[in-house]
Design an enzyme around this catalytic site. Sequence first.
Site, PDB file in Angstrom:
ATOM      1  N   HIS A 840       0.838  -1.210   0.000  1.00  0.00           N
ATOM      2  CA  HIS A 840       0.000   0.000   0.000  1.00  0.00           C
ATOM      3  C   HIS A 840       0.869   1.254   0.000  1.00  0.00           C
ATOM      4  O   HIS A 840       2.083   1.178   0.148  1.00  0.00           O
ATOM      5  CB  HIS A 840      -0.883   0.043   1.258  1.00  0.00           C
ATOM      6  CG  HIS A 840      -2.052  -0.876   1.200  1.00  0.00           C
ATOM      7  ND1 HIS A 840      -3.343  -0.437   1.133  1.00  0.00           N
ATOM      8  CD2 HIS A 840      -2.113  -2.234   1.193  1.00  0.00           C
ATOM      9  CE1 HIS A 840      -4.164  -1.477   1.090  1.00  0.00           C
ATOM     10  NE2 HIS A 840      -3.445  -2.585   1.134  1.00  0.00           N
ATOM     11  N   GLU A 925       3.260  -0.406   3.997  1.00  0.00           N
ATOM     12  CA  GLU A 925       2.874   0.954   3.644  1.00  0.00           C
ATOM     13  C   GLU A 925       4.108   1.747   3.240  1.00  0.00           C
ATOM     14  O   GLU A 925       5.041   1.876   4.025  1.00  0.00           O
ATOM     15  CB  GLU A 925       2.228   1.650   4.852  1.00  0.00           C
ATOM     16  CG  GLU A 925       0.985   0.959   5.375  1.00  0.00           C
ATOM     17  CD  GLU A 925      -0.273   1.415   4.661  1.00  0.00           C
ATOM     18  OE1 GLU A 925      -0.159   2.260   3.755  1.00  0.00           O
ATOM     19  OE2 GLU A 925      -1.348   0.913   5.013  1.00  0.00           O
TER      20      GLU A 925
END
Length: 1035
Positions: A840, A925
């Site tokens: 992500h 992330e």
Amino acid sequence: MLIFCSGVQSSATSLLNIATKELPSSEELMLQVHALLAKVGPKDRKFGVKARLSGALNVTMTFIKQNLQNPKVLLPCLQVLRVYCTNSVNAVSLGKNGAVELLFKIVAPYSKKISSLPKVALDALGSVLKSKTNARRAVDGGFVLVLLSLYVDWHRNDTRHRHMLIRKGLLVCLRNVINIKLGRKAFLDADGMKILYNTSTECLPVRTLDPLVNTSSLIMRKCFPKNRLPLPTIRSSFNYQLPHVPAAGPVAQLYSLSPGVDDVVDESDDNDETEADTDTENEENEKDDGNTNDDIETDLNKLHPQRKLTGSFEELRFYERFFLELSGDLHVLQVQNIMGSPLIKERVSCAGPIIVPTAQPPQHVSPPPAPLTALDLDSIHLTEDQNQGSSEGLDQDLGRVSLEEGGASIRHILGEICAHCGSEGAEDEPGEGAVLEVPDTALLLPLHDPDLYVEMVKGTKSVPQYAEVAYPDYFGHVAPTFREPLLERVYGVQRSKIFQDIERLIHPNDIVDKVVYDLDVPTCPVIENNGESLRFNSQFESGNLRKAVQVRKHEYDLILNSDINTNHYHQWFYFEVSNMRVGTLYRFNIINCEKSNSQSNYGMQVLMYSVQEAIRGRPCWVRTGSDICYYKNHFARSSLSTGGVKGKSYFTLTFSASFSHKDDVCYFAYHYPYTYSTLKMHLRKLEALRTPQIYLRQDVLCETLGGNVCPLITITAMPGSSSTDNIYQLRNRPLIFLSARVHPGETNASWVMKGTMEFLMGSSLLAVSLREAFIFKIVPMLNPDGVINGNHRCSLSGEDLNRQWQSPHPELHPTIYHTKNLLQYLAHIQRAPLVFCDYHGHSRKKNVFMYGCSLKETVWQSNISASSTELQEDLGYRTLPKILSQIAPAFSLSSCSFVVERSKESTARVVVWREMGVQRSYTMESTLCGCDQGKYKSLQIGTRELEEMGAQFCVALLRLKRITGLFNHQHLVDMETEIMGSICTTTYVLEEDEPDFLEAVDYSAESNDDDIEPENEPGTDVPENTDQLEAGQTE
Ligand SMILES: [Zn+2]
């Protein structure tokens, strides 16, 4: 300390008792007592309550009324009054007894003889006016006008700025009054905007007056009348009819809304302002809620991983075909490896003639196919081309020509563009432009091929039926070699931008207000242009500009399109600008952002790509933009798009940019674009890296709602021979399952994935070892439709696909449904992956980090009573992040979290952990901004660093393998414990993708003003001056 406090409290009580005895001849005593109370009161948390209970409020009030002409007496009394008012009940009660009117008698215009009285009176008044009933009293009494006149008076006369505190005190009173709607109205009626704007402008040059400017700015922002976004609807301009509409949820709500309803604004302008007249004493007990968070999962049954295999194994057997390496024999694998991947062999169906920008004359344009969607884009091009036979700009000369002319001509044609630029435009390279060509990026960009890109675009199906190719995607992006530091925030930038916005109201004559681009108008984007306006375009893959309004000569308001089948999710942007003037600084405002804060406030710049630069051999996205900031604006947000929350506003992302080349075509993006067609091109090029030793298979996992294929990649090593040992080793390699780009706006995830796949296909020894050690299963783009159509968060179903993992719908969420089934199949045959990781991008944090799942850490965080010592948990989930923090410079262990949140129960990470029993199940992330630690500290992140991250993720897997391969299970736990060191270092992060931002949008960053309140919704009271206010005395 405790003894001291209790002493203070008891003395306050006894003093209050003395004060209320009302001995007639005790004026001196009363004075003394009030002087003492003024000192003691602030130290006693219960002072306000005690004062009220002992009846002291009225005593003080009476005493003040009797001594209005006696400053010596007034001073301590007003100080005490100020302390009383920190209790909201007291403030209301005092207001009823005339405190507002009384205090206005003491607050006076400027005079040469100044005592400390006005200041204290203003302080007390400020406290009294925090009560909304009192604010209303002030409005009804016409005191808004009085405050404004007094402020101007002091502003004019206090030329040496000796009485800042009085001026500030007046503004604080105003600020509290305009907390109510009537107050705002009175302020506007009294021409308050102009008054504060003018006084602030005069204060700007004197830095010590910043607190005045900041408070004025706050008042003006709150009073700025809410505007409506200039849109017919906040629903996406594009419509995609779902095969069926979910029974409930936001999409259902969207579909049930009758067409006539105005969804752009509602009656949410102001909160209802019911006065809280009730006693708020119990608020003091509510203060210790700071550490608990009800989002943390506390149900142990939900926390314990439990295999939950939906569907029968017979159904899951369908997925056997994606795991040939687990069952097939060597011969099959070899044949397949020679024949190429199923995905690649699949005939791409051409959606129609694809048009790329070239310099061919427009008559070559092929007739477009009959449009299936509402917006007839192809004919728009036709119109444009016909209308602009003799055009002056580069982009106009770039007619849009069907690619069926043949890709070979493109380079030649672009050469002509260069000749054109050389003669007319670029001041730096006169005349010699003709020799310039499209940069041959083959060496720099081994996975890029413009012709192949266009070929890929032909098979990409977009809802608006895009027929153009954006130059940056066509030319490719070479990571620049120079450093791109985090942008240092200019002092006062937000303030000056806000002042410019306020000027729209104050100097309406300067406003152009001309729509220059509008997807909602059928003739878009052909908007009559006299050459004085920039030209915008965004009708290409991943583009999402909806409207552009020229506000002033060099300033544009931009509105982003909503995700399809939704009415919000604006953050990602990608659009084209042309017809610019060289050297002019343009201001761009994206006015319908939704997040309450952005890394744009903390060093993140936008990305710009110049075609002229690309032609000159520098095809790259560069971080650009000055005067960047992100703040709440005056455009009202309908509660239809906020889940029912009323009174919200949009936010503005503003940046300024200038252009170096005449006749350029430039692109702006939120982050490095990475389209679905780019992925397909990269996957094609990966095939070329295949060797007899590498097993690479590309399958079609499924088709998306929009009719695009979702690729599934398998990478491992071919077995050395057909010996039983070799085949056994192949079949028993642990699986690594990776996915990315479930959120379309997180393009960085694709760059990380590109780094991973390229590394895995590489020839390095590490890559060889990785392939021999593992079988990699990769779904590189979980949301192709979202990516193609320029969505930020959702798929065509209008839903966040990373909230569908618990029960994905085969029709509405096919990529999730099938990916989950792949994992369930593996779990069924006892081959659940060793590591699952979903890549992500993170918009509000720096660095790269991971979220994992730990039962123990969740229990610790949630403070639930279960004794955590009873819980057994392997610490293996911490090993990979720990290794990454050692080898990957962008990775930050301290940002990692292993807490399972309720709001995340349907994410890939949690479902794969819980239902498939994968202990090492992660979300990785990557920042969209940059790093604040490690080798890349204070630099913005680029594609090179992102790709490196993807490669290092693989290297970390190899280390993990070494650790897990050498030891038996118990040893492993010990070993990992040793690696981890102390394990109690989890930072609990509130939200997976956008945690609450700790660095509030504050004005105080720009001054030492301690009286600035954090940004809050209109009508909400917040505590301030905490050094004066006792904890818990919030209103
Ligand atoms: Zn995400």
